[in-house]
Design a protein around this motif. Sequence first.
Motif, PDB file in Angstrom:
ATOM      1  N   LYS A  71       0.744  -1.151  -0.165  1.00 36.40           N
ATOM      2  CA  LYS A  71       0.020   0.004  -0.073  1.00 36.40           C
ATOM      3  C   LYS A  71       0.872   1.123   0.027  1.00 36.40           C
ATOM      4  O   LYS A  71       0.300   2.356  -0.088  1.00 36.40           O
ATOM      5  N   LYS A  72       2.185   1.013  -0.105  1.00 37.54           N
ATOM      6  CA  LYS A  72       2.991   2.151  -0.202  1.00 37.54           C
ATOM      7  C   LYS A  72       3.229   2.835  -1.534  1.00 37.54           C
ATOM      8  O   LYS A  72       3.147   2.125  -2.537  1.00 37.54           O
ATOM      9  N   ASN A  73       3.419   4.166  -1.609  1.00 37.89           N
ATOM     10  CA  ASN A  73       3.342   4.940  -2.676  1.00 37.89           C
ATOM     11  C   ASN A  73       4.513   4.503  -3.515  1.00 37.89           C
ATOM     12  O   ASN A  73       4.812   4.397  -4.685  1.00 37.89           O
ATOM     13  N   ASN A  74       5.595   4.142  -2.927  1.00 30.75           N
ATOM     14  CA  ASN A  74       6.976   3.861  -3.463  1.00 30.75           C
ATOM     15  C   ASN A  74       7.462   2.161  -3.633  1.00 30.75           C
ATOM     16  O   ASN A  74       8.496   1.991  -3.948  1.00 30.75           O
ATOM     17  N   ALA A  75       6.534   1.420  -3.436  1.00 33.50           N
ATOM     18  CA  ALA A  75       6.853   0.091  -3.596  1.00 33.50           C
ATOM     19  C   ALA A  75       5.536  -0.717  -4.248  1.00 33.50           C
ATOM     20  O   ALA A  75       4.451  -0.267  -3.859  1.00 33.50           O
ATOM     21  N   ARG A  76       5.887  -1.820  -4.915  1.00 32.91           N
ATOM     22  CA  ARG A  76       4.868  -2.669  -5.422  1.00 32.91           C
ATOM     23  C   ARG A  76       4.533  -3.767  -4.455  1.00 32.91           C
ATOM     24  O   ARG A  76       3.417  -4.233  -4.541  1.00 32.91           O
ATOM     25  N   LEU A  77       5.458  -4.327  -3.915  1.00 33.10           N
ATOM     26  CA  LEU A  77       5.123  -5.517  -2.963  1.00 33.10           C
ATOM     27  C   LEU A  77       5.749  -5.150  -1.629  1.00 33.10           C
ATOM     28  O   LEU A  77       6.623  -4.503  -1.227  1.00 33.10           O
ATOM     29  N   ASP A  78       5.040  -6.111  -0.523  1.00 31.51           N
ATOM     30  CA  ASP A  78       5.738  -6.124   0.848  1.00 31.51           C
ATOM     31  C   ASP A  78       6.250  -7.465   0.922  1.00 31.51           C
ATOM     32  O   ASP A  78       5.837  -8.462   0.744  1.00 31.51           O
ATOM     33  N   TYR A  79       7.458  -7.619   1.757  1.00 33.45           N
ATOM     34  CA  TYR A  79       7.981  -8.528   1.891  1.00 33.45           C
ATOM     35  C   TYR A  79       8.397  -8.724   3.387  1.00 33.45           C
ATOM     36  O   TYR A  79       9.318  -7.993   3.825  1.00 33.45           O
ATOM     37  N   LEU A  80       8.070  -9.653   3.830  1.00 35.10           N
ATOM     38  CA  LEU A  80       8.279  -9.926   5.329  1.00 35.10           C
ATOM     39  C   LEU A  80       9.089 -11.324   5.422  1.00 35.10           C
ATOM     40  O   LEU A  80       8.579 -12.331   5.132  1.00 35.10           O
ATOM     41  N   PHE A  81      10.385 -11.075   6.003  1.00 28.90           N
ATOM     42  CA  PHE A  81      11.440 -12.195   6.114  1.00 28.90           C
ATOM     43  C   PHE A  81      11.114 -13.016   7.453  1.00 28.90           C
ATOM     44  O   PHE A  81      10.967 -12.055   8.455  1.00 28.90           O
ATOM     45  N   LEU A  82      10.891 -14.295   7.936  1.00 30.62           N
ATOM     46  CA  LEU A  82      10.871 -14.958   9.148  1.00 30.62           C
ATOM     47  C   LEU A  82      12.036 -15.928   9.161  1.00 30.62           C
ATOM     48  O   LEU A  82      11.919 -16.825   8.292  1.00 30.62           O
ATOM     49  N   GLN A  83      12.792 -15.909  10.113  1.00 32.33           N
ATOM     50  CA  GLN A  83      13.829 -17.022  10.245  1.00 32.33           C
ATOM     51  C   GLN A  83      13.196 -18.022  11.329  1.00 32.33           C
ATOM     52  O   GLN A  83      12.714 -17.434  12.606  1.00 32.33           O
ATOM     53  N   VAL A  84      13.063 -19.084  11.150  1.00 27.69           N
ATOM     54  CA  VAL A  84      12.294 -20.205  11.941  1.00 27.69           C
ATOM     55  C   VAL A  84      13.435 -20.928  12.632  1.00 27.69           C
ATOM     56  O   VAL A  84      14.339 -21.650  11.641  1.00 27.69           O
TER      57      VAL A  84
END
Length: 362
Positions: A71-84
């Motif tokens: 939903k950010k104006n300067n990005a097309r995707l959100d990426y959350l990284f999770l270390q399990v």
Amino acid sequence: MTIDIDGVPCTWMRGGTSKAAYFLKDDLPRETAARDKLLLSIMGSPDPRQIDGIGGADPLCSKVAVVSLSKKNNARLDYLFLQVSVDHAIVSEAQNCGNILSGVGQFALEKNLLKAETGKTSMAIYMVNSDQIAEVTLETPGGQVTYLGDARIDGVPGTAAPVLQNFPQAAGSSCGALLPTGNQCDILDGCRVTLIDNGMPVVVVSASDIGVSGYESRDELDANDDVKRKLESIRLQAGPLMNLGNVADKTVPKMTLVAGPRNGGVVTTRTFIPHRCHASIGVLGAVSVATACMLPGSPAADVAQIPAGDDKTLAVEHPIGETSVVMNVTGSGAQIKVNKAAILRTARKLFSGTVYPSVSCD
């Protein structure tokens, strides 16, 4: 949202020199505790073999990417990284992973979050963990995702399509400043260290100060309890100095031993993530170490062999090869400004389908 043992849509991918389960955000529980419970079950943690899950019994193969439209104006995707964690019931979002980033674009295109362009597709990806933008360019011949190509990275057999990653906002993304103490060099436990964050919080220390050469194998260092104790003592002191607080139960900062290059690179590294020696080096960890090499008087700069030119390709050697970082910096010391920090990765889809947890999560 209730997730039961009927399964969750999942894509398993190699990203750089790591592997991860990629999920659409909407396919996971919204509540963090339920999400983490689900992911621990899917990966088979905590268990050193992860025998009851899809994890690979190694931190490099126990990772998760959560992807959504931004939903950010300067990005097309959100990426959350999770270390399990492999052998602890911990899911950490305290760090980025540039290796797993290299598969985010292809995953999003195949899930129809975005439409591929003809030839190449570039996208700005918001890295949720560190509140920064990564610029990623993929090969998309005929407007289609491809994993085939001639790009080669150490630690991965064969070749694949190139993924170019640039991190224009990496400096201080987790610690608030490139050099959170304002110093190129600090002293902890009698060792000269550089506390640096150019996308990944890293403590850079001379291997000789820890009592090793820096050319040992991964297995040799993993078996050296004395080295591990020394590194953990420094790491625990570095956490508050890097604005990370108490890091006893955190996966950052990473600890990197440096020594002079042996195979034509700029510097040799052995990285702990944070308690096991890395088979190679993380993408953003390599960026931070390469930046440390540009700081005169730092442990890295003391042993580094820096090439000439404005855009410098710094080959960071690690146990299974090297990771090259293209850097352009101006200024010096604490006033250094990173204008470019770009890296080449590859990715490959391994399977896509449904993964089945052993527990219900709601």
